[in-house]
Design a protein around this motif. Structure first.
Motif, PDB file in Angstrom:
ATOM      1  N   ASP A  55      42.123  34.459  50.205  1.00 12.02           N
ATOM      2  CA  ASP A  55      42.789  34.010  48.762  1.00 12.02           C
ATOM      3  C   ASP A  55      41.722  34.113  47.806  1.00 12.02           C
ATOM      4  O   ASP A  55      40.973  33.389  47.725  1.00 12.02           O
ATOM      5  CB  ASP A  55      43.459  32.787  48.869  1.00 12.02           C
ATOM      6  N   VAL A  56      41.445  35.274  47.011  1.00 15.24           N
ATOM      7  CA  VAL A  56      40.628  35.443  45.959  1.00 15.24           C
ATOM      8  C   VAL A  56      41.255  35.421  44.795  1.00 15.24           C
ATOM      9  O   VAL A  56      42.489  35.695  44.402  1.00 15.24           O
ATOM     10  CB  VAL A  56      39.946  36.723  46.388  1.00 15.24           C
ATOM     11  N   PRO A  57      40.653  35.126  43.683  1.00 15.85           N
ATOM     12  CA  PRO A  57      40.901  34.846  42.319  1.00 15.85           C
ATOM     13  C   PRO A  57      41.446  36.355  41.832  1.00 15.85           C
ATOM     14  O   PRO A  57      40.820  37.301  42.043  1.00 15.85           O
ATOM     15  CB  PRO A  57      39.783  34.318  41.501  1.00 15.85           C
ATOM     16  N   GLU A  58      42.543  36.255  41.122  1.00 18.07           N
ATOM     17  CA  GLU A  58      43.031  37.372  40.087  1.00 18.07           C
ATOM     18  C   GLU A  58      42.022  37.893  39.219  1.00 18.07           C
ATOM     19  O   GLU A  58      41.359  36.970  38.715  1.00 18.07           O
ATOM     20  CB  GLU A  58      44.296  36.992  39.482  1.00 18.07           C
ATOM     21  N   ARG A  59      41.926  39.013  39.154  1.00 17.14           N
ATOM     22  CA  ARG A  59      40.677  39.531  38.203  1.00 17.14           C
ATOM     23  C   ARG A  59      41.334  41.059  37.924  1.00 17.14           C
ATOM     24  O   ARG A  59      41.777  41.834  38.679  1.00 17.14           O
ATOM     25  CB  ARG A  59      39.500  39.763  38.920  1.00 17.14           C
ATOM     26  N   GLY A  60      41.254  41.280  36.439  1.00 20.18           N
ATOM     27  CA  GLY A  60      41.576  42.782  35.906  1.00 20.18           C
ATOM     28  C   GLY A  60      40.610  43.756  36.454  1.00 20.18           C
ATOM     29  O   GLY A  60      39.490  43.126  36.896  1.00 20.18           O
ATOM     30  N   ARG A  61      41.018  44.909  36.357  1.00 20.68           N
ATOM     31  CA  ARG A  61      40.239  45.939  36.653  1.00 20.68           C
ATOM     32  C   ARG A  61      40.291  47.086  35.574  1.00 20.68           C
ATOM     33  O   ARG A  61      41.263  47.162  34.907  1.00 20.68           O
ATOM     34  CB  ARG A  61      40.603  46.627  38.004  1.00 20.68           C
ATOM     35  N   GLU A  62      39.072  47.929  35.735  1.00 20.06           N
ATOM     36  CA  GLU A  62      39.065  49.104  34.958  1.00 20.06           C
ATOM     37  C   GLU A  62      38.992  50.375  35.595  1.00 20.06           C
ATOM     38  O   GLU A  62      38.245  50.225  36.632  1.00 20.06           O
ATOM     39  CB  GLU A  62      38.021  48.936  33.858  1.00 20.06           C
ATOM     40  N   ARG A  63      39.919  51.159  35.342  1.00 20.61           N
ATOM     41  CA  ARG A  63      39.856  52.517  36.113  1.00 20.61           C
ATOM     42  C   ARG A  63      39.440  53.546  35.243  1.00 20.61           C
ATOM     43  O   ARG A  63      39.640  53.814  34.023  1.00 20.61           O
ATOM     44  CB  ARG A  63      41.308  52.720  36.332  1.00 20.61           C
ATOM     45  N   ASP A  64      38.315  54.285  35.803  1.00 25.87           N
ATOM     46  CA  ASP A  64      37.666  55.323  35.231  1.00 25.87           C
ATOM     47  C   ASP A  64      37.442  56.566  36.346  1.00 25.87           C
ATOM     48  O   ASP A  64      36.537  56.599  37.124  1.00 25.87           O
ATOM     49  CB  ASP A  64      36.032  54.867  35.113  1.00 25.87           C
ATOM     50  N   GLY A  65      38.288  57.399  36.022  1.00 32.58           N
ATOM     51  CA  GLY A  65      38.459  58.486  37.086  1.00 32.58           C
ATOM     52  C   GLY A  65      38.811  58.069  38.233  1.00 32.58           C
ATOM     53  O   GLY A  65      39.868  57.474  38.629  1.00 32.58           O
ATOM     54  N   ARG A  66      37.993  58.459  39.372  1.00 31.63           N
ATOM     55  CA  ARG A  66      38.283  57.809  40.755  1.00 31.63           C
ATOM     56  C   ARG A  66      37.667  56.637  41.075  1.00 31.63           C
ATOM     57  O   ARG A  66      37.681  56.244  42.345  1.00 31.63           O
ATOM     58  CB  ARG A  66      37.576  59.066  41.837  1.00 31.63           C
ATOM     59  N   VAL A  67      37.182  55.902  39.997  1.00 37.73           N
ATOM     60  CA  VAL A  67      36.464  54.658  40.453  1.00 37.73           C
ATOM     61  C   VAL A  67      37.417  53.268  39.741  1.00 37.73           C
ATOM     62  O   VAL A  67      37.529  53.647  38.727  1.00 37.73           O
ATOM     63  CB  VAL A  67      35.104  54.582  40.224  1.00 37.73           C
ATOM     64  N   ASP A  68      37.710  52.446  40.404  1.00 44.54           N
ATOM     65  CA  ASP A  68      38.168  51.015  39.950  1.00 44.54           C
ATOM     66  C   ASP A  68      36.823  50.100  40.026  1.00 44.54           C
ATOM     67  O   ASP A  68      36.041  50.007  40.891  1.00 44.54           O
ATOM     68  CB  ASP A  68      39.377  50.650  40.610  1.00 44.54           C
ATOM     69  N   LEU A  69      37.002  49.617  38.854  1.00 47.60           N
ATOM     70  CA  LEU A  69      35.770  48.560  38.727  1.00 47.60           C
ATOM     71  C   LEU A  69      36.357  46.938  38.277  1.00 47.60           C
ATOM     72  O   LEU A  69      37.138  46.836  37.504  1.00 47.60           O
ATOM     73  CB  LEU A  69      34.872  49.034  37.787  1.00 47.60           C
TER      74      LEU A  69
END
Length: 506
Positions: free
Chosen positions: A278-292
């Motif tokens: 159970d990990v905290p919700e966290r936004g991500r950024e998508r750049d081409g083939r990579v999610d960060l």
């Protein structure tokens, strides 16, 4: 009565079935060992341009010559032979009582033979030959393997020296046009009873098929249809040579519909199950083939780049970076103060490792160039068959690479895979990694053929400077993060993550 049409694969003719045919004829069966047009030893390939349509027509003529009132027709396809079998069955669905796939791939309507050809060298050669109409038809052939190449081909380990000599002596060039022409899109063969024969010595097992079905792998969905039965045979890719009595027996049992059936699975594929932590919700950024996934930090932070396994069908949705387990890993790492990154690479087939390696190298540079990342502190974390991509980084680890991790890894190509460039064999280059930390999470219930590659790697690592730490995952299976939500599995993930982050000085 039953008439068995035995259809060979690339480079071979009806002679490959001699032992099986003799056994079937000995118990009163009618047998037609087929030599496809252009593959006879006396054939002149310069005088013809045979393709898949030609080979389908070869089989249709034989089917039409069988007495429909007294004999049912069973089509048996080995290797390439499954394509003309499926094509002929679609042309005569009312005359074919069963299709038997003898350790062949699963081509779909609209696909050519190259879609199931594991050897990238054969694929590239066939495409290049068939694409050049300036050459005469005799030039548009793929030459057969040499005696040594037959020995090294996947699935040949249990062949005797005499059988290898037979293959080398009698094999003939294969028409390249037949390998690139797709199966007609008719769907007419669906519904015909179908038996799949899995050669376990070539890496094909019921357990593997069950696993792929549970993951929702699109290509194996056809095996969940009610008319499909599966059987295993404990030998390699050439069972008609290595186990002819067993093949003759299972062909007769196949007529009776014997075999294991896999039903379609209700609900989501198992790999889309929730992450075990159970990990905290966290936004991500998508750049081409990579999610960060970024931590809450004001200064650049180290990064962990997660590399999924494969091959994954290019049309599969969601893609690995959206699977709950990889989203979970990315969020978990970010919650602990590092940048989590997940790569979507192009490992869609066994010939795609070079493309996936390019994707990984580009992703590393993309992550390191991010101003929120400390580019001198990076870890790479590989999963399953994606772990073969670690070989490049073990062979010449850059200074910024502080740690490599691998979870339920495949650390050498499987026995039934084509020959793969040595750069994708981690066990061969582990000695060049120096004192690089390597964190290996090893599941207790790994499939035998995959665990053998881990053993090979561990043996190769002995006596080297590699700083190897093995983290056991008791009771866990391949892909355990989505299916084995046990306390021991959760402890193993926490330990692996904190070990990797420790090497990054987080």
């Amino acid at each position: 009565m039953t008439a068995f049409l035995l259809v060979p694969g690339t480079f071979t003719g009806g002679w490959i079935w001699d032992r099986v045919a003799k056994l079937l004829e000995g118990v009163g069966e009618t047998v037609h060992p087929v030599t496809l047009t252009g593959l006879g030893e006396a054939a002149d390939p310069a005088g013809t341009t045979p393709d898949l349509t030609t080979h389908i027509e070869d089989l249709v003529r034989i089917i039409d010559g069988v007495d429909a009132a007294e004999t049912e027709v069973v089509l048996v396809g080995h290797d390439y032979g499954i394509l003309p079998v499926l094509g002929a069955a679609a042309c005569r669905p009312d005359r074919v009582s069963r299709i038997v796939n003898l350790d062949a791939g699963l081509p779909q309507d609209g696909e050519p033979a190259l879609a199931i050809e594991p050897d990238p060298a054969v694929r590239e050669l066939a495409v290049s030959l068939s694409a050049d109409p300036s050459d005469g038809p005799g030039a548009r052939v793929v030459r057969p393997p040499s005696a040594e190449e037959w020995r090294q081909r996947a699935g040949s380990a249990d062949l005797s020296a005499e059988d290898l000599e037979l293959l080398a002596r009698r094999a003939v060039p294969h028409p390249a046009d037949s390998l690139v022409q797709p199966l007609p899109r008719t769907g007419a063969a669906q519904g015909i009873p179908y038996t799949g024969v899995l050669a376990s010595g070539n890496g094909s097992t019921l357990d593997l098929v069950e696993s792929l079905v549970s993951m929702g792998e699109p290509r194996v969905r056809t095996l969940t249809r009610p008319e499909v039965a599966l059987v295993e045979i404990p030998t390699g890719h050439w069972p008609m040579l290595s186990a002819p009595a067993e093949v003759a027996d299972l062909l007769r049992r196949a007529v009776a519909g014997e075999g294991h059936r896999i039903g379609a699975r209700a609900g989501s594929p198992v790999h889309l199950g929730p992450f075990l932590l159970d990990v905290p919700e966290r936004g991500r950024e998508r750049d081409g083939r990579v999610d960060l996934y970024y931590p809450d930090a004001e200064t650049p932070r180290p990064a962990v780049l997660f590399v999924p396994g494969g091959p994954v069908d290019p049309d599969a949705r969601p893609t690995p970076r959206d699977w709950p387990s990889f989203v979970g890993y990315g969020r978990y790492v970010a919650s602990l103060g590092a940048v989590g990154a997940v790569l979507d690479h192009r490992l869609h087939g066994l010939g795609d490792y070079p493309a996936a390696a390019e994707d990984l190298a580009a992703a590393v540079e993309r992550v390191r160039a991010d101003p929120r990342v400390d580019g001198e502190r990076v870890a790479l974390w590989f999963f399953s068959a994606g772990s073969l991509l670690s070989a490049d980084w073990l062979a010449a680890p850059p200074l910024f690479l502080r740690c490599v991790a691998a979870t339920y890894p495949m650390l050498a190509p499987l026995a039934n895979w084509p020959r793969i460039d040595g750069r994708f064999r981690p066990a061969d280059v582990v000695g060049a990694a120096g004192a690089l930390p390597f964190v290996l999470s090893r599941v207790e219930k790994e499939r035998t053929e995959i665990d053998a590659t881990v053993e090979e790697f561990l043996l190769a690592a002995k006596g080297t400077d590699l700083r190897l730490e093995v983290i056991p995952v008791p009771g866990a299976r391949h892909g355990f993060e989505a299916v084995d939500h046990t306390d021991s599995a959760r402890r193993a993930v926490r330990r692996a993550v904190r070990t990797v982050l420790g090497h990054l000085e987080v």
